[in-house]
Design a protein around this motif. Structure first.
Motif, short mmCIF file in Angstrom:
data_model
loop_
_atom_site.label_atom_id
_atom_site.label_comp_id
_atom_site.label_asym_id
_atom_site.label_seq_id
_atom_site.Cartn_x
_atom_site.Cartn_y
_atom_site.Cartn_z
N PHE A 1 0.84 -1.20 0.00
CA PHE A 1 0.00 0.00 0.00
C PHE A 1 0.87 1.25 0.00
CE2 PHE A 1 0.10 -0.95 4.57
CZ PHE A 1 0.25 0.30 5.18
N ALA A 2 0.60 2.11 -0.98
CA ALA A 2 1.29 3.39 -1.07
C ALA A 2 0.86 4.24 0.12
CB ALA A 2 0.94 4.09 -2.37
N LYS A 3 1.80 5.02 0.63
CA LYS A 3 1.47 5.92 1.73
C LYS A 3 1.21 7.32 1.18
CE LYS A 3 3.83 2.92 4.84
NZ LYS A 3 4.40 2.72 6.17
N LYS A 4 0.32 8.03 1.84
CA LYS A 4 -0.01 9.39 1.41
C LYS A 4 0.82 10.39 2.19
CE LYS A 4 -4.82 8.71 0.07
NZ LYS A 4 -6.22 8.79 0.53
N HIS A 5 1.52 11.24 1.49
CA HIS A 5 2.24 12.34 2.13
C HIS A 5 1.56 13.64 1.73
CE1 HIS A 5 6.27 10.32 3.24
NE2 HIS A 5 5.34 9.42 3.16
N LYS A 6 1.71 14.62 2.60
CA LYS A 6 1.10 15.92 2.34
C LYS A 6 1.92 16.73 1.35
CE LYS A 6 -2.53 16.15 4.55
NZ LYS A 6 -3.64 16.57 5.30
N SER A 7 3.22 16.58 1.43
CA SER A 7 4.07 17.50 0.69
C SER A 7 4.97 16.76 -0.28
CB SER A 7 4.95 18.29 1.66
OG SER A 7 6.00 17.46 2.08
N GLY A 8 5.73 17.49 -1.03
CA GLY A 8 6.65 16.90 -1.97
C GLY A 8 8.02 16.64 -1.37
N ASN A 9 8.13 16.75 -0.07
CA ASN A 9 9.38 16.57 0.63
C ASN A 9 9.65 15.08 0.85
OD1 ASN A 9 11.64 16.98 2.09
ND2 ASN A 9 10.61 17.76 3.93
N ILE A 10 10.15 14.43 -0.23
CA ILE A 10 10.16 12.97 -0.29
C ILE A 10 11.61 12.46 -0.33
CG2 ILE A 10 9.43 11.01 -1.69
CD1 ILE A 10 7.09 12.54 -0.47
N ALA A 11 11.84 11.36 0.34
CA ALA A 11 13.19 10.78 0.39
C ALA A 11 13.60 10.18 -0.96
CB ALA A 11 13.23 9.71 1.48
N ASP A 12 14.88 9.85 -1.07
CA ASP A 12 15.44 9.31 -2.31
C ASP A 12 15.07 7.85 -2.56
OD1 ASP A 12 16.71 11.55 -3.02
OD2 ASP A 12 18.71 10.95 -2.32
N ASP A 13 14.77 7.14 -1.49
CA ASP A 13 14.61 5.69 -1.62
C ASP A 13 13.17 5.28 -1.91
OD1 ASP A 13 13.74 6.58 0.80
OD2 ASP A 13 14.66 4.99 1.98
N VAL A 14 12.39 6.21 -2.45
CA VAL A 14 10.99 5.90 -2.76
C VAL A 14 10.63 6.36 -4.18
CG1 VAL A 14 10.24 6.12 -0.35
CG2 VAL A 14 10.12 8.12 -1.86
N TYR A 15 9.64 5.71 -4.74
CA TYR A 15 8.96 6.22 -5.93
C TYR A 15 7.78 7.07 -5.44
CZ TYR A 15 11.45 2.29 -8.03
OH TYR A 15 12.41 1.40 -8.42
N SER A 16 7.48 8.15 -6.14
CA SER A 16 6.37 8.98 -5.70
C SER A 16 5.68 9.62 -6.89
CB SER A 16 6.87 10.07 -4.74
OG SER A 16 7.71 10.97 -5.42
#
Lengths: 196, 196
Positions: free
Chosen positions: A78-93
Motif C-alpha cells: 500500500f502506497a502511503k499518502k504524504h502531504k508535501s513533496g518533501n520525499i526521500a530518495d529511496d521511494v517512488y512517488s
C-alpha cells in the motif's frame, strides 16, 4: 456485479457534491464477508494474467486489496499518502488529487518493494477521475514494472476516469459502474463479464 | 507466536529512536498469506468471547484486522484519524499520540456503527505506550459498548503500554512481545498460550 449493485442501491447514500457514501460496508464499517467476495471476484478477473503484486493506497482501499491479494496469493503493497513533496530518495512517488477529500497528496512507495520484474494489479475502492490509479500506475512505471490492469469496486462512470484509461489501452475492471446518481435512483452500466 | 517472532527476527530492522521496521511484511508491503494467519490466531484467542465487532484505526492495522474479522465472522470498523479537534456531532472521538509518527491525532468513529449492544475486540498492529488502544477503548465506552479485549501483532513490552492495560484488568493478547531490542538482537517474552 449484481450483488454489489444491489448493496449500493440498498445501503449507499447519495450526498450533496456528487458524493456516494458507502460507509456502512466499504469505507468505515467494513462488511468483511462481503469484501472478501469482492476481492475474490477481482482475483477471478485477473487470474492467469501473471500478477505477482497488488498495489493500493491507504487507507480505505486496503481491506478489499487484502482480500484480492489473498485470493490471487500475492503480496500487497500500500502506497502511503504524504502531504508535501518533501520525499526521500529511496521511494517512488507521484502526485494525485482526491475527489472525495478535495485535496492533493503525494503517494509514496519504497523502492525496495517494486521492481522491473513485477506485474502489478492496481486496486482501489473508488474510481472517479482516475487520479489515484494514474498516480499508482506512474509509480509502477518508475520501477520499470508492468501494469496488468486496474480494479475498482465502485466506478463513477459519468466522471470519465475509467473510460479515459480504457481509451489508452489500460484494462480497468470495476465491480459496479454508476452511470448516473441522484437521491433514490442509481443507474448502473451493464456488465457483460460478471458472474455474481 | 513463534512463527511471527522468527519473521520479525529475520526481516525486521531496528532503527535509531527505538523504531522496529517491519515494512517488508506488515506495514507497507503486506505478506497477505502470513497476515491471514495472524488474523486467524487472533480469532482463535477470542473465539467464544461474544465479540460482534472489531475496531481498528487506519491505516496499517486494517489488513490484519480484516483477517481477524474474517475468521471471527464479524464486521470491522476502522476509526479515522483527524488532525484537529474540529469534530462533528455524529461521531465518537478520542485523542491519541502516535509513538511511531511522533504526532497527536483524534480518532473518530461514526455513532451509527457502535452501540451499547456491542462487544468489541480492538485490534492494532503495534502496541508501544498503549495510546491507540486506550483511545479506541474510550470510543467503545462512549458508545456504551463492552470491550472484549485488545489484540496487537507486535507489543514492545519494555515500553509498558500492554502491561499497564493488563494491570487495569483489560485482556491484551499480543502475538509477539518484545522484551528488548537492539540491532541484531531481539528478545521476546515467552508466550504460554501460543499454538503456532
Amino acid at each position: 456485479m449484481k450483488l454489489l449493485e444491489d448493496k449500493i442501491t440498498a445501503e449507499g447514500k447519495v450526498l450533496p457534491g456528487n458524493i456516494l457514501k458507502v460507509d456502512g460496508f466499504l469505507n468505515h464499517r467494513i462488511d468483511v464477508e462481503f469484501v472478501m467476495l469482492l476481492g475474490k471476484e477481482i482475483a477471478r478477473r485477473y487470474e492467469g494474467c501473471g500478477v505477482n503484486k497488488i498495489l493500493t493506497i491507504e487507507a480505505s482501499g486496503i481491506a478489499v486489496a487484502t482480500a484480492a491479494a489473498f485470493y490471487l496469493n500475492v503480496p500487497l503493497i500500500f502506497a502511503k499518502k504524504h502531504k508535501s513533496g518533501n520525499i526521500a530518495d529511496d521511494v517512488y512517488s507521484a502526485g494525485a488529487h482526491s475527489f472525495t477529500h478535495g485535496n492533493d497528496y503525494v503517494a509514496v512507495v519504497s523502492k525496495e518493494y517494486l521492481s522491473a520484474d513485477d506485474t502489478v494489479l492496481i486496486v482501489d475502492d473508488f474510481l472517479a477521475l482516475g487520479s489515484a490509479l494514474e498516480c499508482l500506475m506512474s509509480i509502477v512505471e518508475q520501477a520499470g514494472g508492468k501494469v496488468a490492469g486496474c480494479a475498482s469496486i465502485i466506478e463513477k462512470g459519468y466522471q470519465g476516469g475509467g473510460d479515459k484509461l480504457r481509451a489508452k489501452g489500460v484494462r480497468v475492471e470495476s465491480l459496479a459502474i454508476i452511470e448516473s446518481m441522484e437521491t433514490g435512483k442509481i443507474t448502473y452500466r451493464p456488465d457483460e463479464g460478471e458472474l455474481l
